[in-house]
Design a protein around this motif. Structure first.
Motif, PDB file in Angstrom:
ATOM      1  N   SER A 140     -20.583  58.757  40.685  1.00  0.00           N
ATOM      2  CA  SER A 140     -20.795  57.909  39.596  1.00  0.00           C
ATOM      3  C   SER A 140     -19.744  56.710  39.584  1.00  0.00           C
ATOM      4  N   GLY A 141     -18.509  57.096  39.651  1.00  0.00           N
ATOM      5  CA  GLY A 141     -17.392  56.122  39.824  1.00  0.00           C
ATOM      6  C   GLY A 141     -17.068  55.387  41.156  1.00  0.00           C
ATOM      7  N   ILE A 142     -17.789  55.813  42.161  1.00  0.00           N
ATOM      8  CA  ILE A 142     -17.475  55.062  43.396  1.00  0.00           C
ATOM      9  C   ILE A 142     -18.448  54.093  43.885  1.00  0.00           C
ATOM     10  N   PRO A 143     -17.932  52.970  43.826  1.00  0.00           N
ATOM     11  CA  PRO A 143     -18.858  51.887  43.972  1.00  0.00           C
ATOM     12  C   PRO A 143     -19.538  51.428  45.296  1.00  0.00           C
ATOM     13  N   GLY A 144     -19.885  52.473  45.955  1.00  0.00           N
ATOM     14  CA  GLY A 144     -20.220  52.221  47.521  1.00  0.00           C
ATOM     15  C   GLY A 144     -21.750  53.028  47.790  1.00  0.00           C
ATOM     16  N   SER A 145     -21.985  52.777  48.787  1.00  0.00           N
ATOM     17  CA  SER A 145     -23.151  53.435  49.336  1.00  0.00           C
ATOM     18  C   SER A 145     -23.048  54.890  50.048  1.00  0.00           C
TER      19      SER A 145
ATOM     20  N   MET B  31     -16.157  57.550  54.718  1.00  0.00           N
ATOM     21  CA  MET B  31     -14.568  57.304  54.324  1.00  0.00           C
ATOM     22  C   MET B  31     -14.548  58.772  53.657  1.00  0.00           C
ATOM     23  N   ASN B  32     -15.440  59.813  53.605  1.00  0.00           N
ATOM     24  CA  ASN B  32     -15.083  61.015  52.849  1.00  0.00           C
ATOM     25  C   ASN B  32     -14.680  60.588  51.501  1.00  0.00           C
ATOM     26  N   ALA B  33     -15.669  59.650  50.672  1.00  0.00           N
ATOM     27  CA  ALA B  33     -15.231  59.080  49.538  1.00  0.00           C
ATOM     28  C   ALA B  33     -15.043  60.420  48.570  1.00  0.00           C
ATOM     29  N   GLY B  34     -13.968  60.111  47.541  1.00  0.00           N
ATOM     30  CA  GLY B  34     -13.799  61.117  46.780  1.00  0.00           C
ATOM     31  C   GLY B  34     -13.045  60.534  45.311  1.00  0.00           C
ATOM     32  N   ALA B  35     -13.348  61.389  44.595  1.00  0.00           N
ATOM     33  CA  ALA B  35     -12.435  61.215  43.125  1.00  0.00           C
ATOM     34  C   ALA B  35     -12.316  62.300  42.205  1.00  0.00           C
TER      35      ALA B  35
ATOM     36  N   ALA C 289     -16.666  56.965  33.826  1.00  0.00           N
ATOM     37  CA  ALA C 289     -16.844  55.527  33.594  1.00  0.00           C
ATOM     38  C   ALA C 289     -15.568  54.973  32.598  1.00  0.00           C
ATOM     39  N   LYS C 290     -15.291  55.645  31.591  1.00  0.00           N
ATOM     40  CA  LYS C 290     -14.223  55.169  30.786  1.00  0.00           C
ATOM     41  C   LYS C 290     -13.001  55.191  31.507  1.00  0.00           C
TER      42      LYS C 290
END
Ligand SMILES: Cc1cc2nc3c(=O)[nH]c(=O)nc-3n(C[C@H](O)[C@H](O)[C@H](O)COP(=O)(O)OP(=O)(O)OC[C@H]3O[C@@H](n4cnc5c(N)ncnc54)[C@H](O)[C@@H]3O)c2cc1C
Length: 314
Positions: free
Chosen positions: A130-135, A142-146, A213-214
């Protein structure tokens, strides 16, 4: 209004008939977060997987192809992209619930949408998206993560098409994931992902998403023209700390700036060129190398050509 260039016409003449949409000399600054960069010779939006496959199969191999997600990790250079940029449109955004708490998502679906879909179905594990603004396509690449979770932690399998239009089903192990990277060839195009989630508590999931989000709002310049984390964190260090330590916080080149709020973010403060943005990043990288002997790796994907001297504005 952009006129088709000689180059794009000659590429277009060599492309197959498709059902999807082909646009010549297409602006990319309108579809990337940085809002800079020159046009693509051709932009292709396939109608569905068959259309994509046929396009890849019949497009001459010497024509470069690049897949664009939603441009949140991408710097397009000022001279634009020589070749075809492929963008997955609405027909690739479907998200559905499968058995055993699995979710299948089209690669064009936004990460946020997938996180919300999971939450609505009381499934936990996708909150970090929910915090990653990609598709989803960008997240696979990118193996997106957070917050300690990466896509590889929830991925069951993905579907991709190679440059010859062949369809591949890839397990998570096939993806060759590492930190913000996967080993699938650069010109393969992901069209969907299946994620393994777990049953969760709706209120807890919602609470976690609100907290994410915060925390983003407080710590990242999310309302700016930016590209997310500029450099991957090197082993045992944080890129932002190294950049801060060399005094590059707030550094400017033209209208590009290293964010004051988070110095691993580059910002187009308004009217920057891609060259300004790349130059300010390179300057931080040079300083870090000089002081710490560590070469930062660009996490932001850079494509396209630099403007030639005679093409630059006076
Ligand atoms: C404010 C902000 C915060 C961010 N925070 C994070 C974060 O916390 N964690 C994180 O990991 N990232 C973060 N990012 C970076 C970015 O959102 C992710 O890397 C995201 O996964 C990129 O997805 P995209 O659709 O925007 O891809 P793009 O930027 O369009 O492309 C990035 C790469 O993915 C490839 N790609 C895109 N779609 C496909 C596809 N269908 N098939 C094959 N390749 C494809 C492109 O070819 C390119 O190589 C942030 C960015 C911003 C602007």
């Amino acid at each position: 209004m952009n006129q088709p260039s000689i180059r794009s016409i000659s590429i277009c003449e060599r492309l197959p008939e498709v059902r999807g949409r082909i646009r010549e000399n297409a602006r990319l600054d309108k579809v990337t977060w940085f809002q800079v960069g020159g046009p693509a010779d051709v932009l292709f939006k396939p109608d569905d997987e068959d259309d994509l496959s046929q396009f890849l199969r019949e497009t001459p191999a010497d024509i470069p192809v690049f897949t664009l997600g939603v441009g949140s990790n991408l710097l397009v250079r000022d001279g634009g992209y020589r070749g075809v940029v492929i963008r997955l449109g609405r027909n690739f955004t479907n998200v559905e619930l499968l058995e055993n708490h699995r979710v299948r998502a089209g690669a064009g679906a936004l990460d946020l949408f997938v996180a919300r879909f999971a939450a609505e179905n009381c499934l936990t594990g996708a909150e970090f998206l929910s915090g990653i603004p990609g598709s989803i396509g960008g997240a696979l690449r990118m193996n997106a993560g957070a917050y300690g979770t990466e896509l590889q932690d929830i991925l069951v399998s993905a579907v991709a098409f190679d440059r010859d239009g062949r369809r591949h089903e890839l397990s998570c192990e096939n993806m060759g994931f590492s930190y913000r990277h996967c080993s699938i060839p650069d010109d393969w195009i992901f069209t969907e992902a299946t994620l393994q989630l777990r049953e969760g508590d709706a209120a807890e999931i919602r609470g976690q998403m609100e907290q994410i989000a915060k925390s983003r709002e407080d710590s990242q310049p999310i309302k700016s023209r930016t590209g997310g984390s500029t450099f991957a964190n090197p082993q045992g260090a944080k890129a932002w700390e190294l950049i801060d330590a060399v005094g590059a916080r707030g550094l400017r080149v033209g209208n590009a700036q290293i964010s004051e709020m988070h110095c691993n973010f580059l910002i187009n403060t308004g009217g920057a060129t891609a060259a300004d943005i790349e130059a300010v990043g390179e300057e931080a990288r040079r300083r870090v190398f000089e002081k710490f002997d560590r070469l930062l790796r660009w996490e932001i994907v850079r494509i396209g050509e630099h403007l030639k001297d005679n093409e630059k504005a006076e």
